[in-house]
Design a protein around this motif. Structure first.
Motif, PDB file in Angstrom:
ATOM      1  N   LEU B 208     -46.532 -67.580   6.305  1.00  0.00           N
ATOM      2  CA  LEU B 208     -46.652 -68.354   7.547  1.00  0.00           C
ATOM      3  C   LEU B 208     -45.913 -69.685   7.432  1.00  0.00           C
ATOM      4  N   ILE B 211     -42.405 -68.951   8.210  1.00  0.00           N
ATOM      5  CA  ILE B 211     -42.268 -68.815   9.663  1.00  0.00           C
ATOM      6  C   ILE B 211     -42.316 -70.200  10.310  1.00  0.00           C
ATOM      7  N   PHE B 520     -52.834 -61.364  13.818  1.00  0.00           N
ATOM      8  CA  PHE B 520     -52.256 -62.714  13.970  1.00  0.00           C
ATOM      9  C   PHE B 520     -50.955 -62.828  13.189  1.00  0.00           C
ATOM     10  N   GLU B 523     -48.140 -61.003  14.970  1.00  0.00           N
ATOM     11  CA  GLU B 523     -47.723 -61.846  16.088  1.00  0.00           C
ATOM     12  C   GLU B 523     -46.851 -62.996  15.587  1.00  0.00           C
ATOM     13  N   ALA B 524     -47.275 -63.605  14.474  1.00  0.00           N
ATOM     14  CA  ALA B 524     -46.493 -64.722  13.932  1.00  0.00           C
ATOM     15  C   ALA B 524     -45.058 -64.293  13.618  1.00  0.00           C
ATOM     16  N   SER B 526     -43.251 -62.375  15.115  1.00  0.00           N
ATOM     17  CA  SER B 526     -42.447 -62.094  16.309  1.00  0.00           C
ATOM     18  C   SER B 526     -41.906 -63.348  16.981  1.00  0.00           C
ATOM     19  N   TYR B 527     -42.185 -64.527  16.424  1.00  0.00           N
ATOM     20  CA  TYR B 527     -41.693 -65.761  17.052  1.00  0.00           C
ATOM     21  C   TYR B 527     -40.478 -66.354  16.342  1.00  0.00           C
ATOM     22  N   THR B 529     -38.653 -65.221  12.669  1.00  0.00           N
ATOM     23  CA  THR B 529     -39.003 -65.306  11.243  1.00  0.00           C
ATOM     24  C   THR B 529     -37.736 -65.271  10.405  1.00  0.00           C
TER      25      THR B 529
END
Lengths: 589, 589
Positions: B208, B211, B520, B523-524, B526-527, B529
């Motif tokens: 994360l 990301i 979650f 989803e993360a 998909s923004y 990466t």
């Protein structure tokens, strides 16, 4: 696919790189299609670089660039060009150049984020920010606090290492020794009905390391408290924790001052002045009504009980008869306050259980107010001298029990300073508060508690008071205060098992409690314990102040809400029945 | 009492200090009363200094010294004197001098310790050592590993900081996403029936952070697994955890090699050679029967199936018909083994489910054994060539299924090396094992598991295999092996949410499981990466190897037993019923 090898980060290209072939990677931050040319601001942690896609230069790549959207991740190869003087952006480190793109790899597309990442001043509800924490970090300000936190930790470690402190990792799975705060518990699968507890601090471990002869210990340690959270609290928080043997409080304080100096130098490039100011707890309460005063502004409190007892103002006289005090503060230039201002401050102090707020203004060289008539001339003269009242000033006075009066005046002092903009935001005012009482009496529970913790040593001179009048005993403890926040505290520890037992007795721990909770520790003390002392700094609090934020959540990578939940992961959460079966625990109704 | 201010530690005085007035503090390590003179070895973390109490010099202090006992804690003032040449002790850094004591403070007495702290070679039962951990640390060897561990952590941090890696603290109170190992759970007081879990690693958090654009992360992180413990496992352990964006495996491997180099340089003053050797997982299994071979000695395995299929030895032929293999190793100079030796090795491999161990000796230029007759000359010739058999050597051969044969030969190879003292104890042989399979099939559970973890990226070339033949897909993963221990592992991560979902599908996670455990995270992804990769090193394991100990408990300050209990604190332990009530959990019968 062979990944392009990044040659520079997005914050580093400048005029000297013109004509170089470079490779950059990052996120599409801004996108402008000027008919023919496409301009993209490419962003990474280090900065932003402008890319140019020119169809005349490379038609195919330009066509690919037309598909790009915000937050897509790409790598590009291209040549660094000087921007024309009218398009130069001197606010950016890279603002004099741009990269003419010759080749591109698209690593990943991006859905439209739930909030804009390219707008600096957008106001987003914190719940959304926490749910998409990884996007909020990407926006910039949080990333900066995390980088700053890393720098602070590195600076602390290098400094303490240079002084022969050894970082020792102490267990997270510890023993429940409840006191002060509530423990987080971890059920044991092997010993059904038994629990580990997450440490509220490494206090006992670090003292054991001194008994073990490690001489100088530190740790940047995670600590846990299952408490209802205030704005600046988190269920897990970080301490710079240290302990040393054979040292004096003077030595420890100098070491801590050097530590803080190193952190501020690294994070803010700022030289703070050492040694820090010192006040005894008693003086501090007298002057500021608080043991963590904000010294970025003046405005001390004055106890005028001995003066106003010669007035005829019955409100004061009645309080003085009831063990109360009369205390006030002088607001420089405060005579310009309106009736409304004064009424607002009166309402403000009433929230702290105060009846009324008396006031006087010094105008045309005399004190004026509706109550001046109760104060004879010589009383006024003494008040003017003691409170240093000058032309144009205003004084506020409160009559109440000392605790209540101090609390209200502390808040009033800080509120007036904020309202009148007396606080220098770029000042860092440190203070050591020393000579705390060893114990405090809790009227609710009708019992004696430790002011700090039960391992704090009494002052040597006050040892006899443990038998005769423990509440009067002072401790060898020292808090460190910065700009009105307590950022740490420490003390000389008890190293004599007899004294330690006496303190547990005063705290009314039963033999059995002492044995089950601290028995191993008292035994440890009896095998040859060096005099030792230590301190812990609240790293989160320090980073809040350094980062000029009011929210502790801004200085923690993945924080919890005030209800101790992680909105991103949806945690805590339910677990499989099999997991609970293995632990032999059952959920209540 | 005003504490004497220590001027030196007990490891620093030497000839150049003679005639100086000094102040030392420490523990009474050894005590010798020579009639008139009393000699005391004073000890602290840094060393030992000899003190002399001379009644002619100071009668009163000499009398006090008569009361001293082992492990009492004192400070002394005195003058440094040269020892006479016959009493000089060149094994001690301070062995040329002694301090003639002029004044003394006794800080604390000591009960007789449960084991001697001044005898280096005493054999104490580990339970006693763990119960009195603070005394065991005081003895020396454990303290040294703790200091070494501190140095390793400092070296790692300085090195990674110099490469723009940022240390980010990730939460200990996380979400339960069970897989592989069991989670430790923490009941929530606020959300009854919900639990936090202690992290098995910061894997999701570090991804994360990539990301989030943090680019390069590291952390020396505590990790937790509620597993039944083997000798080298602890319920909580420490990883040097790292992750980077936009890098290649080559870059990461070079960074990790530099990191290990820095740690070894700091702790052992040793320059290790980089780059490290590399072997693909397949080659590694072929050559050593293990994915973590000890390369401090040679003795590779040889697959001779293709050769011995032309023999008439039915044991081999039967196995070859049943999908088995025939593999062997050549023990240089092993022809000196006795019949008893060979019988012992046969019994040894039988523990791994092997029927028999075939052998031949090369003596007088021909292979000799009870089975040689089944091997025609040309087969023997091929065997000699392939296995590099020379005069005086012995070969062992095993015929079985590949997994069983490899496991047995791996153990056999290591046992022979140990028995024949082929292992150079001062060598550090590093190895990268690459190209692991992405999945493995678990016959017990009849399902596919991740070989590493589900976030590991397939090799780009093998992406199509995810649909056609996932078990054949290789991963972009790399383990790092030192002297037969896996000391770390890493991989390129999946950065495409579609690929990540496909992997979860292959692992037969249901939509609901994917959603509740990793929703979650998908989803993360998909923004936007970045391609990212990382690695974690097992710090405890590395410190074990550096400290030349077989017990992980020797490199942890306050370790747990193999039953996950802390014998010093008596933890885990029972808690008050009120604590369980607040959590709304009930203990099972």
């Amino acid at each position: 696919m062979h990944l392009f090898q990044r040659s520079h980060d997005c914050g580093s290209l400048n005029k000297t790189d013109v004509e170089s072939e470079v490779c950059l990677s990052g996120w599409v931050h801004r996108y402008r299609d000027h008919g023919g040319l496409i301009f993209i601001d490419l962003r990474d942690r280090f900065g932003i670089t402008q890319l140019v896609f020119d169809p005349a230069h490379n038609k195919e790549i330009h066509q690919q660039a037309e598909k790009l959207r915000h937050e897509w991740v790409i790598s590009i190869k291209g040549k660094v060009m000087l921007r024309s003087s009218e398009t130069t952006n001197l606010e950016l480190k890279t603002g004099e150049v741009e990269v003419l793109v010759a080749d591109m790899q698209i690593h990943s597309k991006a859905k439209t984020p739930p909030f804009s990442l390219s707008d600096d001043f957008i106001d987003i509800h914190e719940e959304i920010r926490l749910k998409y924490r990884y996007l909020d970090i990407r926006r910039g300000p949080i990333a900066n606090t995390l980088v700053s936190r890393h720098k602070a930790m590195m600076a602390a470690r290098k400094y303490l290492d240079s002084l022969s402190f050894i970082e020792v990792t102490t267990p997270i799975l510890g023993k429940s020794t409840p006191e002060g705060a509530r423990d987080y518990l971890v059920p044991s699968r092997i010993y059904h009905g038994s629990f580990y507890a997450l440490p509220q601090s490494p206090q006992l471990f670090k003292q054991l390391l001194m008994i073990a002869g490690m001489d100088r210990y530190f740790q940047i340690a995670q600590c846990f408290r299952d408490e209802d959270l205030r704005a600046d609290r988190q269920p897990e928080f970080t301490q710079i924790d240290m302990e040393m043997s054979f040292g004096t409080p003077e030595q420890l304080m100098a070491i801590v001052e050097g530590l803080i100096k190193a952190i501020f130098k690294e994070c803010l490039k700022k030289d703070i002045t050492t040694p820090f100011k010192r006040l005894s707890h008693k003086t501090c309460m007298e002057l500021y009504g608080s043991d963590r005063p904000d010294l970025r502004f003046d405005m001390p409190l004055s106890d005028i009980s001995d003066i106003v007892k010669n007035s005829t103002f019955s409100v004061f006289l009645d309080q003085l008869k009831e063990d109360g005090i009369v205390k006030g503060l002088c607001v420089k230039g405060g005579a310009n306050m309106t009736r409304k201002d004064i009424e607002d401050y009166t309402a403000f102090v009433q929230k702290f259980g105060i009846q009324g707020l008396a006031w006087m203004k010094m105008q045309e060289n005399e004190l004026k107010s509706n109550i001046v008539k109760f104060f004879p001339d010589d009383v006024q003269k003494e008040m003017i001298a003691k409170m240093k009242i000058e032309e144009g000033d205003l004084i506020f006075m409160i009559a109440d029990l000392p605790g209540t009066a101090n609390q209200a005046l502390d808040h009033l002092r800080r509120k007036i300073a904020k309202d009148r903009k007396l606080i220098h935001e770029d000042r860092y005012e440190f203070l050591w508060v020393t000579d705390f009482p060893l114990f405090r009496f809790s009227p609710e529970e009708q019992k004696i508690d430790s002011e700090h913790h039960p391992f704090t040593s009494p002052k040597f001179a006050d040892l006899p008071l443990l038998d005769s009048d423990p509440i009067a005993a002072r401790s060898e403890a020292y808090d460190i205060v910065l700009n009105g926040y307590e950022i740490g505290g420490g003390s000389q520890r008890v190293h004599d098992p007899e004294v330690q037992k006496k303190i547990f007795d005063i705290l009314k721990l039963t033999e059995e409690e002492i044995h089950s909770r601290f028995g191993f520790f008292i035994e440890a003390l009896s095998y040859g314990t060096p005099p030792h002392l230590g301190l812990a700094l609240g790293l989160d609090r320090i980073m809040m102040i350094l980062s000029k934020t009011d929210s502790i959540r801004d200085v923690i990578a993945f924080p919890k809400t005030q209800k101790a939940s992680d909105l991103m992961m949806a945690c805590p959460g339910t677990v499989a029945p099999a997991q609970l079966n293995e632990l032999n625990i059952i959920l209540g109704e």
